[in-house]
Design a protein around this motif. Structure first.
Motif, PDB file in Angstrom:
ATOM      1  N   HIS A  39       0.850  -1.199   0.000  1.00  0.00           N
ATOM      2  CA  HIS A  39       0.000   0.000   0.000  1.00  0.00           C
ATOM      3  C   HIS A  39       0.885   1.249   0.000  1.00  0.00           C
ATOM      4  CE1 HIS A  39      -3.660  -2.319   0.842  1.00  0.00           C
ATOM      5  NE2 HIS A  39      -2.920  -3.018   1.684  1.00  0.00           N
ATOM      6  N   PRO A  40       1.578   1.504  -1.097  1.00  0.00           N
ATOM      7  CA  PRO A  40       2.476   2.673  -1.115  1.00  0.00           C
ATOM      8  C   PRO A  40       1.735   3.990  -0.894  1.00  0.00           C
ATOM      9  CG  PRO A  40       2.193   1.747  -3.326  1.00  0.00           C
ATOM     10  CD  PRO A  40       1.600   0.767  -2.373  1.00  0.00           C
ATOM     11  N   GLU A  41       0.431   3.996  -1.173  1.00  0.00           N
ATOM     12  CA  GLU A  41      -0.351   5.217  -0.959  1.00  0.00           C
ATOM     13  C   GLU A  41      -0.522   5.539   0.524  1.00  0.00           C
ATOM     14  OE1 GLU A  41      -3.323   1.811  -0.920  1.00  0.00           O
ATOM     15  OE2 GLU A  41      -1.447   2.314  -1.960  1.00  0.00           O
ATOM     16  N   TRP A  42      -0.181   4.592   1.400  1.00  0.00           N
ATOM     17  CA  TRP A  42      -0.251   4.836   2.848  1.00  0.00           C
ATOM     18  C   TRP A  42       0.994   5.546   3.375  1.00  0.00           C
ATOM     19  CZ3 TRP A  42      -1.942  -0.476   5.385  1.00  0.00           C
ATOM     20  CH2 TRP A  42      -3.243  -0.800   4.958  1.00  0.00           C
ATOM     21  N   PRO A  68      -1.111   9.381   9.058  1.00  0.00           N
ATOM     22  CA  PRO A  68      -2.184   9.333  10.065  1.00  0.00           C
ATOM     23  C   PRO A  68      -3.518   9.862   9.562  1.00  0.00           C
ATOM     24  CG  PRO A  68      -0.166  10.310  10.974  1.00  0.00           C
ATOM     25  CD  PRO A  68       0.002  10.242   9.485  1.00  0.00           C
ATOM     26  N   GLY A  69      -3.518  10.548   8.422  1.00  0.00           N
ATOM     27  CA  GLY A  69      -4.743  11.137   7.907  1.00  0.00           C
ATOM     28  C   GLY A  69      -5.632  10.185   7.147  1.00  0.00           C
ATOM     29  N   LEU A  70      -5.205   8.929   6.972  1.00  0.00           N
ATOM     30  CA  LEU A  70      -5.992   7.956   6.219  1.00  0.00           C
ATOM     31  C   LEU A  70      -6.724   7.025   7.184  1.00  0.00           C
ATOM     32  CD1 LEU A  70      -3.418   7.017   3.430  1.00  0.00           C
ATOM     33  CD2 LEU A  70      -5.312   8.662   3.300  1.00  0.00           C
ATOM     34  N   PRO A  71      -8.056   6.973   7.122  1.00  0.00           N
ATOM     35  CA  PRO A  71      -8.800   6.077   8.020  1.00  0.00           C
ATOM     36  C   PRO A  71      -8.374   4.621   7.899  1.00  0.00           C
ATOM     37  CG  PRO A  71     -10.295   7.635   6.964  1.00  0.00           C
ATOM     38  CD  PRO A  71      -8.959   7.800   6.302  1.00  0.00           C
TER      39      PRO A  71
END
Length: 413
Positions: free
Chosen positions: A162-165, A177-180
Motif C-alpha cells: 500500500h504505497p499510498e499509505w 495518520p490522515g488515512l482512516p
C-alpha cells in the motif's frame, strides 16, 4: 541499594526471582489490608529494541543468547526494586511476536521477516509475571522505517503493498495518520498482541506526526483534500486524526480485555505558557499540540487513556523546561481525572559527560523523586532506559533505590 541485596544479575534464577516477588507481594498485600495501600507506586523501565538500543545487543545473536539477555534485564528490574517493564515490541511497523499483520523485526536477526526461532513477547510476558513484574507492550503506531527507501522493506510488507499509505519525511518513512484505512490497520496490528498475550498494558511513546525537520514538508495534501472538510485548518485536522487514534484504540482495548491498561508517554511540553495561558511555564522548542499534533492535555481530560508518562527529561532548574515546573503542571492536569501520572526520567543523561553539571551529580534523580513526593497525583516514575538501569554509569539509579525504594511494592491499579 539494589546491588547490596546479594543478588546479582547473572546468578538470579527465575525460581529465586519468583520467590522474591512472592515474598514482596505478600508483604504488600498485608500493607494494603492495614490501610496502607498508598504504598503502591509505579516503578518502570523502558526496554528499547529499535536500532538495538537496549536489546538485543546486536542483530543475529542465537535465540538462546537473546533470551538469556532479555531475562537478565528482567532480573535487573527486580534487583532495582522496580515493578514494570515497558518492552518495545513494534519499533518500526514490525513485530517481536508472530504477527499475521507485520513481519518479524529486523532488530532480532538482521533480516526483516526472518523468524528468530522463538517468541520474545510471549517469553517476556511469562517471565515478567513470574518475577512479579508487569509487562507493558510498547508500540510505535506510525513509524515504518528509519530510512527512506521502500525497496529495503520486504516485498510483502504492508507499506510495499500500500504505497499510498506511506509518507517519506526527514529521511524516514511513516504511515499517513490522515488515512482512516491506516488508522484501522495500525490498530489491528497492535491489538493482535493484546488478544494473543496476557500483557498488562498497551504503551505508546511520543511519536505521532513526526518531529519537525527544518526545510521538510510532510506531504499529506491528498489525504487532507479527501478527508479535511469541516476543519478550520490542516493543524486541527491532524490533531483530530491523532485524537481518533487514541480514542478508538482505548475503546477497542477495553472491548478486548477490560483489565488491559492504555498508557502514553509524550514529550513533556503540551504548550508553552507564552503560546497558551493553559500551558506550562516553559520555553521549549517543541510543543506537542502544535508540532506533533498530539493534544495530550485533552486525552487526559477526556479520560481516553489510563495513564500518562510525560518525558520530563530535564534537570531541576533547567531554564527552558524546568523539571520543578513541569511536574506540578502535570499533577494539576490529572487531578480528579482518574488518569494515572508517572514521570518519565532521563536516566540516560546521568553521568554523561556531554550533559550539564546537574547530571553529573548522582543525587539529581533522587531529588526528582523527592520533588514528586510533594505531589500526590504523581504515582511513580519510569526510567529511560534498561541499559542505563543495569549499567548505572554514575550511581544515580542506585541512589534512587537507596533513597526511595526500601522494598518492592505493587504498581497502582
Amino acid at each position: 541499594m539494589g546491588r547490596n541485596t546479594g543478588i546479582t544479575r547473572r546468578s538470579l534464577t527465575a525460581a529465586a526471582a519468583g520467590a522474591l516477588a512472592t515474598a514482596a507481594w505478600a508483604g504488600e498485600a498485608m500493607a494494603d489490608e492495614a490501610g496502607q495501600g498508598s504504598r503502591r507506586q509505579f516503578r518502570g523501565m523502558w526496554l528499547a529494541t529499535v536500532a538495538n538500543r537496549d536489546w538485543p545487543a546486536r542483530t543475529g545473536l542465537p535465540a538462546a543468547e537473546q533470551r538469556a539477555s532479555l531475562l537478565a534485564f528482567l532480573d535487573t528490574a527486580v534487583e532495582r526494586r522496580l515493578n514494570a517493564v515497558v518492552f518495545q515490541v513494534r519499533p518500526t511497523a514490525d513485530a517481536l511476536w508472530p504477527s499475521p499483520y507485520e513481519p518479524w523485526s529486523e532488530w532480532l536477526t538482521g533480516v526483516q521477516g526472518q523468524d528468530p526461532g522463538w517468541d520474545p513477547l510471549g517469553t517476556a510476558v511469562r517471565e515478567a509475571h513470574r518475577r512479579g513484574l508487569e509487562l507493558h507492550a510498547w508500540f510505535n503506531p506510525y513509524r515504518i522505517a528509519n530510512h527512506a527507501d521502500p525497496t529495503r522493506l520486504l516485498p510483502t510488507h504492508p507499506a510495499r503493498l500500500h504505497p499510498e499509505w506511506v509518507v517519506p519525511y526527514g529521511g524516514k518513512l511513516y504511515y499517513n495518520p490522515g488515512l482512516p484505512e491506516v488508522r484501522r490497520f495500525v490498530q489491528d496490528a497492535m491489538l493482535h498482541a493484546v488478544a494473543r498475550y496476557d500483557i498488562d498494558a498497551v504503551h505508546w511513546d511520543d511519536y505521532f506526526y513526526p518531529y519537525p525537520v527544518a526545510g521538510q514538508v510532510f506531504d499529506d495534501d491528498a489525504a487532507y483534500a479527501r478527508h479535511g472538510a469541516g476543519f478550520p485548518d490542516r493543524a486541527a485536522w491532524r490533531r483530530n486524526n491523532i485524537d481518533l487514534l487514541v480514542r478508538e484504540t482505548g475503546l477497542r482495548i477495553k472491548r478486548l480485555k477490560r483489565s488491559v491498561r492504555f498508557g502514553i508517554s509524550p514529550f513533556a511540553v503540551w504548550r508553552n505558557r507564552a503560546t497558551d495561558p493553559l500551558g506550562s511555564d516553559t520555553r521549549a522548542g517543541v510543543q506537542t499540540y502544535d508540532d506533533l499534533y498530539a493534544d495530550t492535555r485533552r486525552w487526559v481530560r477526556e479520560g481516553w487513556i489510563d495513564y500518562i508518562v510525560p518525558q520530563v527529561y530535564w534537570n531541576i532548574g533547567f531554564a527552558a523546561a524546568d523539571y520543578a515546573k513541569l511536574v506540578p503542571w502535570w499533577a494539576e492536569l490529572v487531578r480528579g481525572t482518574g488518569v494515572g501520572l508517572y514521570i518519565g526520567e532521563a536516566l540516560y543523561k546521568a553521568g554523561d559527560p556531554a550533559q550539564p553539571a546537574p547530571w553529573q551529580d548522582p543525587a539529581e534523580l533522587s531529588r526528582h523523586l523527592t520533588l514528586c513526593a510533594d505531589h500526590p497525583q504523581v504515582r511513580g516514575n519510569v526510567y529511560f532506559s534498561a541499559k542505563e538501569v543495569a549499567a548505572d554509569r554514575n550511581g544515580a539509579m542506585a541512589r534512587v533505590v537507596a533513597d526511595h525504594y526500601p522494598c518492592r511494592v505493587r504498581p497502582p491499579r
